[in-house]
Every structure is written in structure tokens, then in C-alpha cells.
Design a protein around this motif. Structure first.
Motif, mmCIF file in Angstrom:
data_model
loop_
_atom_site.group_PDB
_atom_site.id
_atom_site.type_symbol
_atom_site.label_atom_id
_atom_site.label_comp_id
_atom_site.label_asym_id
_atom_site.label_seq_id
_atom_site.Cartn_x
_atom_site.Cartn_y
_atom_site.Cartn_z
ATOM 1 N N GLU A 60 -5.789 97.506 15.858
ATOM 2 C CA GLU A 60 -5.819 96.720 14.639
ATOM 3 C C GLU A 60 -6.950 97.207 13.744
ATOM 4 O O GLU A 60 -8.001 97.626 14.228
ATOM 5 C CB GLU A 60 -6.010 95.240 14.986
ATOM 6 C CG GLU A 60 -4.869 94.653 15.799
ATOM 7 C CD GLU A 60 -5.111 93.201 16.129
ATOM 8 O OE1 GLU A 60 -6.211 92.703 15.799
ATOM 9 O OE2 GLU A 60 -4.227 92.581 16.722
ATOM 10 N N PRO A 61 -6.767 97.140 12.414
ATOM 11 C CA PRO A 61 -7.823 97.609 11.505
ATOM 12 C C PRO A 61 -9.077 96.759 11.609
ATOM 13 O O PRO A 61 -9.004 95.551 11.789
ATOM 14 C CB PRO A 61 -7.152 97.470 10.120
ATOM 15 C CG PRO A 61 -6.073 96.454 10.310
ATOM 16 C CD PRO A 61 -5.581 96.635 11.720
ATOM 17 N N GLN A 62 -10.242 97.407 11.515
ATOM 18 C CA GLN A 62 -11.523 96.728 11.537
ATOM 19 C C GLN A 62 -12.033 96.593 10.094
ATOM 20 O O GLN A 62 -11.759 97.430 9.245
ATOM 21 C CB GLN A 62 -12.525 97.510 12.385
ATOM 22 C CG GLN A 62 -12.077 97.719 13.826
ATOM 23 C CD GLN A 62 -11.944 96.412 14.583
ATOM 24 O OE1 GLN A 62 -12.786 95.530 14.463
ATOM 25 N NE2 GLN A 62 -10.888 96.282 15.365
ATOM 26 N N PHE A 63 -12.795 95.538 9.842
ATOM 27 C CA PHE A 63 -13.279 95.289 8.490
ATOM 28 C C PHE A 63 -14.794 95.143 8.483
ATOM 29 O O PHE A 63 -15.409 94.775 9.483
ATOM 30 C CB PHE A 63 -12.642 94.024 7.914
ATOM 31 C CG PHE A 63 -11.150 94.125 7.722
ATOM 32 C CD1 PHE A 63 -10.619 94.711 6.587
ATOM 33 C CD2 PHE A 63 -10.283 93.646 8.691
ATOM 34 C CE1 PHE A 63 -9.255 94.811 6.414
ATOM 35 C CE2 PHE A 63 -8.909 93.746 8.534
ATOM 36 C CZ PHE A 63 -8.390 94.330 7.379
ATOM 37 N N ALA A 64 -15.392 95.446 7.334
ATOM 38 C CA ALA A 64 -16.830 95.276 7.127
ATOM 39 C C ALA A 64 -17.029 94.408 5.884
ATOM 40 O O ALA A 64 -16.460 94.687 4.828
ATOM 41 C CB ALA A 64 -17.510 96.630 6.946
ATOM 42 N N THR A 65 -17.808 93.351 6.040
ATOM 43 C CA THR A 65 -18.134 92.474 4.918
ATOM 44 C C THR A 65 -19.499 92.883 4.390
ATOM 45 O O THR A 65 -20.483 92.901 5.132
ATOM 46 C CB THR A 65 -18.147 91.001 5.364
ATOM 47 O OG1 THR A 65 -16.853 90.670 5.897
ATOM 48 C CG2 THR A 65 -18.435 90.085 4.187
ATOM 49 N N VAL A 84 -16.423 102.550 6.306
ATOM 50 C CA VAL A 84 -16.464 102.658 4.848
ATOM 51 C C VAL A 84 -17.791 103.283 4.437
ATOM 52 O O VAL A 84 -18.827 103.047 5.068
ATOM 53 C CB VAL A 84 -16.285 101.261 4.199
ATOM 54 C CG1 VAL A 84 -17.388 100.313 4.616
ATOM 55 C CG2 VAL A 84 -16.222 101.380 2.681
ATOM 56 N N ARG A 85 -17.767 104.102 3.400
ATOM 57 C CA ARG A 85 -18.977 104.769 2.911
ATOM 58 C C ARG A 85 -19.444 104.124 1.602
ATOM 59 O O ARG A 85 -18.684 103.405 0.948
ATOM 60 C CB ARG A 85 -18.728 106.266 2.717
ATOM 61 C CG ARG A 85 -18.384 106.969 4.030
ATOM 62 C CD ARG A 85 -18.277 108.470 3.870
ATOM 63 N NE ARG A 85 -17.907 109.093 5.144
ATOM 64 C CZ ARG A 85 -18.773 109.469 6.069
ATOM 65 N NH1 ARG A 85 -20.065 109.301 5.861
ATOM 66 N NH2 ARG A 85 -18.364 110.027 7.193
ATOM 67 N N LEU A 86 -20.671 104.412 1.244
ATOM 68 C CA LEU A 86 -21.290 103.744 0.107
ATOM 69 C C LEU A 86 -20.527 103.977 -1.196
ATOM 70 O O LEU A 86 -20.390 103.070 -2.019
ATOM 71 C CB LEU A 86 -22.743 104.194 -0.041
ATOM 72 C CG LEU A 86 -23.537 103.555 -1.183
ATOM 73 C CD1 LEU A 86 -23.469 102.041 -1.129
ATOM 74 C CD2 LEU A 86 -24.981 104.025 -1.150
ATOM 75 N N TYR A 87 -20.009 105.189 -1.388
ATOM 76 C CA TYR A 87 -19.297 105.459 -2.637
ATOM 77 C C TYR A 87 -18.029 104.604 -2.750
ATOM 78 O O TYR A 87 -17.631 104.210 -3.857
ATOM 79 C CB TYR A 87 -18.971 106.957 -2.759
ATOM 80 C CG TYR A 87 -17.792 107.432 -1.941
ATOM 81 C CD1 TYR A 87 -16.496 107.424 -2.468
ATOM 82 C CD2 TYR A 87 -17.964 107.898 -0.638
ATOM 83 C CE1 TYR A 87 -15.420 107.857 -1.715
ATOM 84 C CE2 TYR A 87 -16.898 108.330 0.110
ATOM 85 C CZ TYR A 87 -15.632 108.311 -0.427
ATOM 86 O OH TYR A 87 -14.560 108.744 0.313
ATOM 87 N N VAL A 110 -22.543 105.801 5.721
ATOM 88 C CA VAL A 110 -21.591 104.867 6.319
ATOM 89 C C VAL A 110 -22.222 103.474 6.335
ATOM 90 O O VAL A 110 -23.343 103.295 6.806
ATOM 91 C CB VAL A 110 -21.202 105.287 7.738
ATOM 92 C CG1 VAL A 110 -20.281 104.251 8.375
ATOM 93 C CG2 VAL A 110 -20.530 106.659 7.729
ATOM 94 N N ILE A 111 -21.498 102.486 5.814
ATOM 95 C CA ILE A 111 -22.014 101.125 5.699
ATOM 96 C C ILE A 111 -21.418 100.270 6.814
ATOM 97 O O ILE A 111 -20.197 100.227 6.992
ATOM 98 C CB ILE A 111 -21.675 100.517 4.328
ATOM 99 C CG1 ILE A 111 -22.113 101.468 3.207
ATOM 100 C CG2 ILE A 111 -22.345 99.159 4.174
ATOM 101 C CD1 ILE A 111 -23.579 101.814 3.213
ATOM 102 N N VAL A 112 -22.262 99.566 7.533
ATOM 103 C CA VAL A 112 -21.811 98.739 8.642
ATOM 104 C C VAL A 112 -21.574 97.304 8.181
ATOM 105 O O VAL A 112 -22.028 96.880 7.108
ATOM 106 C CB VAL A 112 -22.836 98.757 9.798
ATOM 107 C CG1 VAL A 112 -23.008 100.168 10.314
ATOM 108 C CG2 VAL A 112 -24.178 98.193 9.335
ATOM 109 N N MET A 116 -26.372 94.614 3.244
ATOM 110 C CA MET A 116 -26.636 94.267 1.849
ATOM 111 C C MET A 116 -26.983 95.559 1.109
ATOM 112 O O MET A 116 -27.900 96.272 1.481
ATOM 113 C CB MET A 116 -27.794 93.258 1.744
ATOM 114 C CG MET A 116 -27.962 92.664 0.336
ATOM 115 S SD MET A 116 -28.893 93.687 -0.806
ATOM 116 C CE MET A 116 -30.567 93.393 -0.260
ATOM 117 N N ILE A 117 -26.207 95.861 0.070
ATOM 118 C CA ILE A 117 -26.404 97.081 -0.700
ATOM 119 C C ILE A 117 -26.992 96.716 -2.062
ATOM 120 O O ILE A 117 -26.433 95.877 -2.783
ATOM 121 C CB ILE A 117 -25.080 97.842 -0.898
ATOM 122 C CG1 ILE A 117 -24.439 98.171 0.454
ATOM 123 C CG2 ILE A 117 -25.299 99.107 -1.715
ATOM 124 C CD1 ILE A 117 -25.293 99.027 1.337
#
Length: 203
Positions: A60-65, A84-87, A110-112, A116-117
Motif C-alpha cells: 500500500e502507498p505510504q504518505f508523509a504529512t 517525497v523530495r523537497l522540490y 528527501v522529506i520524512v 516542518m519545511i
């Protein structure tokens, strides 16, 4: 009555008949031994296919909030497919504003989940969660350029509508340059500013 006797022809015929029967029985038994092997091959294939489908179903796909702040057009919290990457996060937030200094950040990072960005403006010092503000008075204040909707709503006289208007203005103008700039936000007047300005700061 004389006992029954076989003629040579009848003996040959009887022997041939017995041979045929033995051959037929042997062939029948041989086919029955092969039959279970043939029948078992199909269930084994179906079992392997079922195992493959089970493994695929588990992928199943994983998500990052991710919480995006700073000099972006649409600050907010985004849920993206991981990794997912920052761009990609920046694209989801509408891209950087003209005042953003994207040369100071690693767009390939790579953002986990739970990150917080903060996208800085040119010449701005990047605030970090790992480096708390040393000024104890500032600890009690809210940074207009990083405050969340919930934080703004805690201020006297600011409800959800005005808090959202502040965040929208911040995103459209690349952040606040001073607390007094709140007067440019729709719904914020002199009286409201006087009540809340001591609880705010800009960095």
C-alpha cells in the motif's frame, strides 16, 4: 463324460485374451497414478498466483504529512505520497515567492513524515526547531511568519476568519516585514493591532 480339453487354437486364443486383459489393467492403473499429479499442478499454480496477489496487496502507498512555511505561495500542511523530495513539496505549495532564496536549500532532499519545511527569504536567517530563541521574552511571542492557524487564533480578537486572512496575506506577500504590516490585512484595524502587537514578532 470325458473331461473338457483345449485344442491348440483355443489355448492360443485364451493366452492372447489373458495378455490383453493384463495389459489393459496395467494401463488403467498407470493412468490412475498419473492423474493426481496432473490435478495437483493446477492448485499449485493457483496458490502461487494467490501468494503474488497477497504480496501486491500489502504494498500500500505510504504518505508523509509535511508543514510548509515561509516564502511559498500556499503555506500549509500537505499530505504527499512517500518518498517525497523537497522540490515536490515546494511544487505542491504553489512554488516559491519572488522573495524566496531557494539557493540556500537542498531541493533534492528527501522529506520524512512529520517534517516542518521553512523556505527563507533573501537575507533572512532560517528559523529551526532545533535552535530555540534565546530571548525569554521572545519565547512567549508568536512569529507572524511561521505561526499556524491555531496559534493565531489564541490571540485576543483574532478568530478563524482573521487568522486565515493573516496566513493568506503572508503567503501572497512572502511574509511580514514588521508587525505593523498587519494593518494591510483585511479585517485588522488599529484597535486589534494594539491588543496583539506585544505578543507578536517577525523574523
Amino acid at each position: 463324460m470325458s473331461p473338457f480339453t483345449w485344442s491348440p487354437r483355443e489355448k492360443k486364443f485364451a493366452i492372447a485374451l489373458v495378455a490383453i486383459l493384463v495389459f489393459a489393467i496395467g494401463a488403467l492403473l498407470w493412468n490412475q497414478e498419473d492423474l493426481p499429479l496432473q490435478n495437483n499442478s493446477l492448485p499449485m499454480y493457483q496458490q502461487q498466483q494467490s501468494q503474488v496477489k497477497t504480496v501486491e496487496a500489502k504494498k500500500e502507498p505510504q504518505f508523509a504529512t509535511i508543514d510548509v512555511k515561509g516564502a511559498v505561495k500556499k503555506p500549509g500542511i500537505y499530505k504527499l505520497t512517500s518518498p517525497v523530495r523537497l522540490y515536490q513539496v515546494l511544487e505542491k505549495a504553489g512554488g516559491a515567492t519572488e522573495s524566496a532564496d531557494v539557493n540556500r536549500i537542498n531541493l533534492a532532499k528527501v522529506i520524512v513524515d512529520g517534517s516542518m519545511i521553512y523556505i527563507p527569504k533573501k537575507g533572512e536567517q532560517i528559523p529551526t526547531e532545533a535552535s530555540p530563541i534565546q530571548n525569554k521574552e521572545a519565547d512567549k511571542k508568536i512569529n507572524l511568519n511561521t505561526a499556524t492557524l491555531e496559534e493565531l487564533e489564541t490571540l485576543e480578537g483574532l478568530g478563524p476568519t482573521k487568522a486565515r486572512a493573516i496566513i493568506q496575506y503572508r503567503g501572497e506577500h512572502g511574509g511580514f516585514r514588521s508587525v505593523e504590516e498587519l494593518l494591510q490585512v483585511s479585517g485588522i484595524g488599529e484597535r486589534t493591532l494594539e491588543r496583539i502587537k506585544e505578543k507578536l514578532y517577525v523574523s
